[in-house]
Design a protein around this motif. Sequence first.
Motif, PDB file in Angstrom:
ATOM      1  N   ARG A 191      11.407   7.540  -0.737  1.00  0.00           N
ATOM      2  CA  ARG A 191      10.953   6.367  -1.500  1.00  0.00           C
ATOM      3  C   ARG A 191      11.447   5.086  -0.844  1.00  0.00           C
ATOM      4  NH1 ARG A 191       7.315   4.802  -2.993  1.00  0.00           N
ATOM      5  NH2 ARG A 191       7.952   3.285  -4.504  1.00  0.00           N
ATOM      6  N   TYR A 195       6.473   4.315  -9.934  1.00  0.00           N
ATOM      7  CA  TYR A 195       6.243   3.403  -8.801  1.00  0.00           C
ATOM      8  C   TYR A 195       6.266   1.980  -9.343  1.00  0.00           C
ATOM      9  CZ  TYR A 195       4.480   7.374  -6.089  1.00  0.00           C
ATOM     10  OH  TYR A 195       4.346   8.558  -5.421  1.00  0.00           O
ATOM     11  N   ASN A 232      -8.440  11.345  -9.319  1.00  0.00           N
ATOM     12  CA  ASN A 232      -7.738  10.541  -8.309  1.00  0.00           C
ATOM     13  C   ASN A 232      -6.685   9.662  -8.987  1.00  0.00           C
ATOM     14  OD1 ASN A 232     -10.898  10.285  -6.776  1.00  0.00           O
ATOM     15  ND2 ASN A 232      -9.130  11.334  -5.902  1.00  0.00           N
ATOM     16  N   GLY A 233      -5.538   9.623  -8.380  1.00  0.00           N
ATOM     17  CA  GLY A 233      -4.467   8.770  -8.917  1.00  0.00           C
ATOM     18  C   GLY A 233      -3.804   9.350 -10.158  1.00  0.00           C
ATOM     19  N   SER A 234      -4.031  10.624 -10.467  1.00  0.00           N
ATOM     20  CA  SER A 234      -3.427  11.191 -11.681  1.00  0.00           C
ATOM     21  C   SER A 234      -1.971  11.610 -11.434  1.00  0.00           C
ATOM     22  CB  SER A 234      -4.261  12.380 -12.177  1.00  0.00           C
ATOM     23  OG  SER A 234      -4.367  13.357 -11.165  1.00  0.00           O
ATOM     24  N   GLY A 235      -1.553  11.675 -10.175  1.00  0.00           N
ATOM     25  CA  GLY A 235      -0.131  11.954  -9.889  1.00  0.00           C
ATOM     26  C   GLY A 235       0.122  13.297  -9.222  1.00  0.00           C
ATOM     27  N   LYS A 236      -0.924  13.921  -8.682  1.00  0.00           N
ATOM     28  CA  LYS A 236      -0.768  15.273  -8.097  1.00  0.00           C
ATOM     29  C   LYS A 236       0.173  15.247  -6.882  1.00  0.00           C
ATOM     30  CE  LYS A 236      -5.235  15.651  -7.388  1.00  0.00           C
ATOM     31  NZ  LYS A 236      -5.639  14.338  -7.899  1.00  0.00           N
ATOM     32  N   SER A 237      -0.117  14.326  -5.938  1.00  0.00           N
ATOM     33  CA  SER A 237       0.728  14.274  -4.726  1.00  0.00           C
ATOM     34  C   SER A 237       2.152  13.874  -5.083  1.00  0.00           C
ATOM     35  CB  SER A 237       0.165  13.276  -3.717  1.00  0.00           C
ATOM     36  OG  SER A 237      -1.122  13.671  -3.353  1.00  0.00           O
ATOM     37  N   THR A 238       2.292  12.981  -6.075  1.00  0.00           N
ATOM     38  CA  THR A 238       3.635  12.568  -6.500  1.00  0.00           C
ATOM     39  C   THR A 238       4.381  13.780  -7.046  1.00  0.00           C
ATOM     40  OG1 THR A 238       2.649  10.459  -7.089  1.00  0.00           O
ATOM     41  CG2 THR A 238       4.858  10.876  -7.926  1.00  0.00           C
ATOM     42  N   GLU A 291      -4.660  19.213  -1.017  1.00  0.00           N
ATOM     43  CA  GLU A 291      -6.080  19.074  -0.657  1.00  0.00           C
ATOM     44  C   GLU A 291      -6.325  19.577   0.756  1.00  0.00           C
ATOM     45  OE1 GLU A 291      -7.852  15.402  -1.860  1.00  0.00           O
ATOM     46  OE2 GLU A 291      -6.406  15.147  -3.475  1.00  0.00           O
ATOM     47  N   HIS A 307      -9.420  19.751  -5.604  1.00  0.00           N
ATOM     48  CA  HIS A 307     -10.531  19.270  -6.437  1.00  0.00           C
ATOM     49  C   HIS A 307     -11.644  20.320  -6.469  1.00  0.00           C
ATOM     50  CE1 HIS A 307      -8.977  15.211  -6.992  1.00  0.00           C
ATOM     51  NE2 HIS A 307      -8.728  15.133  -5.691  1.00  0.00           N
TER      52      HIS A 307
HETATM   53  N1  ATP Z   1       4.034   4.935  -2.265  1.00  0.00           N
HETATM   54  C1  ATP Z   1       3.501   4.476  -3.396  1.00  0.00           C
HETATM   55  N2  ATP Z   1       3.866   3.265  -3.882  1.00  0.00           N
HETATM   56  C2  ATP Z   1       3.345   2.783  -5.022  1.00  0.00           C
HETATM   57  N3  ATP Z   1       2.442   3.438  -5.768  1.00  0.00           N
HETATM   58  C3  ATP Z   1       2.030   4.646  -5.355  1.00  0.00           C
HETATM   59  C4  ATP Z   1       2.542   5.228  -4.143  1.00  0.00           C
HETATM   60  N4  ATP Z   1       1.960   6.436  -3.982  1.00  0.00           N
HETATM   61  C5  ATP Z   1       1.119   6.591  -5.033  1.00  0.00           C
HETATM   62  N5  ATP Z   1       1.172   5.521  -5.843  1.00  0.00           N
HETATM   63  C6  ATP Z   1       0.414   5.350  -7.106  1.00  0.00           C
HETATM   64  O1  ATP Z   1       0.710   6.456  -7.931  1.00  0.00           O
HETATM   65  C7  ATP Z   1      -0.464   6.957  -8.537  1.00  0.00           C
HETATM   66  C8  ATP Z   1      -0.570   8.475  -8.299  1.00  0.00           C
HETATM   67  O2  ATP Z   1      -0.744   8.705  -6.920  1.00  0.00           O
HETATM   68  P1  ATP Z   1      -0.883  10.171  -6.328  1.00  0.00           P
HETATM   69  O3  ATP Z   1      -1.039  10.026  -4.859  1.00  0.00           O
HETATM   70  O4  ATP Z   1       0.211  11.012  -6.845  1.00  0.00           O
HETATM   71  O5  ATP Z   1      -2.244  10.619  -6.995  1.00  0.00           O
HETATM   72  P2  ATP Z   1      -3.157  11.889  -6.689  1.00  0.00           P
HETATM   73  O6  ATP Z   1      -3.401  12.541  -8.004  1.00  0.00           O
HETATM   74  O7  ATP Z   1      -2.554  12.731  -5.621  1.00  0.00           O
HETATM   75  O8  ATP Z   1      -4.490  11.188  -6.182  1.00  0.00           O
HETATM   76  P3  ATP Z   1      -5.636  11.690  -5.173  1.00  0.00           P
HETATM   77  O9  ATP Z   1      -6.387  12.783  -5.839  1.00  0.00           O
HETATM   78  O10 ATP Z   1      -6.483  10.472  -4.998  1.00  0.00           O
HETATM   79  O11 ATP Z   1      -4.945  12.115  -3.915  1.00  0.00           O
HETATM   80  C9  ATP Z   1      -1.632   6.188  -7.947  1.00  0.00           C
HETATM   81  O12 ATP Z   1      -2.146   5.323  -8.939  1.00  0.00           O
HETATM   82  C10 ATP Z   1      -1.058   5.387  -6.816  1.00  0.00           C
HETATM   83  O13 ATP Z   1      -1.561   4.084  -6.819  1.00  0.00           O
END
Ligand code: ATP
Length: 542
Positions: free
Chosen positions: A97, A338, A370-376, A486, A519
């Motif tokens: 981070r 974030y 998209n943006g739901s937080g999966k990668s986080t 993905e 997805h």
């Molecule tokens: N490094 C970062 N700094 C600030 N905000 C972030 C960062 N990475 C992700 N976010 C925000 O956190 C939210 C979740 O992001 P994340 O990548 O976890 O989503 P996701 O479900 O994996 O999306 P996708 O399907 O598009 O890959 C998003 O709204 C994004 O804007």
Amino acid sequence: MKLFRILLRAAWKTVIGAAIAGLLNGISTAGLIALINGALHHSQVLGAFLPWAFLGLALLLLLTHFASQVLLVRAAQQALLEMRLLLSRRILASPLRQLEGIGTAQLLATLTDDVDAVSRSFSALPNLFNAIAIVLGCLLYMGWLSPILFFALVALIGIGTSSYLFLASKARRFLKRARDEQDHLFQHFRTLTEGNKELKLNQNRRVAFINEDLQPTAEITRQQNQLGFTVFAIAASWGQLLLFVTIGFFLFTLPHILGVSSTVLSGYVLTIIYLMLPMQQVIDAIPIFSRASVALSKVESLQLTLADSPQDSQLSTHETDGLKPWQKLQLVGVTHSYHSGGAEQPITFTLGPLYLEFAAGEIIFIVGGNGSGKSTLAKIITGLYVPESGDIFLDALKIDDRNREAYRQQFATVFSDFYLFDRLLGLEPSHLVEQVPQYLERLRLSHKVTLQGDRFSTTNLSQGERKRLGLLTAYLEDRPVYVFDEWAADQDPLFRDFFYRKLLPELKERGKTIFVISHDDRYFDLGDRLIKLDYGQVAVAH
Ligand SMILES: Nc1ncnc2c1ncn2[C@@H]1O[C@H](COP(=O)(O)OP(=O)(O)OP(=O)(O)O)[C@@H](O)[C@H]1O
């Protein structure tokens, strides 16, 4: 001072050796000037001994100059090497981070620009050191010649130095502003290289980028650097003027006031003239050291301090010991947020609090918009992000700073923005070599890529092919848990099917736990579990 500390830490013995040689060099310089002055005034004391003394001192001067320069070059290069390695280790040991917060552009600016500035200052050190030694030696000689004149000289030097330092502090401010702009400049360089296709294809965008982004930033950098170095030039000229004022003062004013002898006077003038070159070297070195000190402040502002070395355990790649095989991975009240900028800025996204439990050997699909937080979530599960609150447990073992490194070694991943190494880094090739052709065959890459030693013959592949090679590396790591973010998104339908229906079940059969961010809803039923996220919260879990 910080620079000197870095130098001492890297090679204190060599620095002390160089200091002794430098001191002897200063003394021999002063001795030579004293001899020359004595010869000019036909000193009776020295007589026939004079040429031999001259030769001896000249030899000592040569040897000590050479020794101090060689030793300092060695110490400076050692310090630079250690600084580069320490900085790289720090970056590797810093939380993800923090690095994301700093940004690639700033990290690159530090690794190239700041290290370069420090490297220049280290290169300037031998001459500076030598110059200081000569100045000290000469001051010693002048103090011996006449203590009264010496105090007058020290007073003049004091006035000169303080006025120079006043100007230098102004100049440093400009250099600092230029350095801050350098971060933006590196950001634009990234746009230039990574957005090259988009810039080439749209002339208006290209012109706007050059005129509105790149050029103004480059202009500000130039302007601030120019202002900084101009102030330094003014300060240097002022220093020179003071030097001549000093000579004039000693030649025309002081003798009348104090009535000093011609031997003392010529000794002073001779020494001051001799000092002009080393003084100039000191003055020339100051902008270089100012720039280096700005660079070090920048490094410290990133909290990548060079003061201490990260624990080896944070970098070791053999840290799987200590974690026993486990049956259950739990997230208890885990959250991650974030912010729009630094930690004090408003929160833009919050994941959790999450209460989840995964059994070893399961295939878990993590799905959501998209943006739901999966990668986080994947970064939290893998230990790349430390939860802001809540805990992760492996069976009863709580993951904390003491075992986080070992915990991370449980995972083999292919993230959507993964990095493909062109060789089998950290993998013992001998027992892997036999498996690689087989994997290349299975991943339908054998016609494109071969393993040559521990290196892949090429990584210039299509995105889908690169991901297959990433998968191969993950296979070779043979870790208990796999995370695919993905992974199949870039694969053709045939291979995508092969991945979900063949490769994932095979990994499961080998006892692996597999997290699949996806997805591809056609395949969701192949998982043992499905976690659906919605705006950072678990919407469905079964
Ligand atoms: N490094 C970062 N700094 C600030 N905000 C972030 C960062 N990475 C992700 N976010 C925000 O956190 C939210 C979740 O992001 P994340 O990548 O976890 O989503 P996701 O479900 O994996 O999306 P996708 O399907 O598009 O890959 C998003 O709204 C994004 O804007």
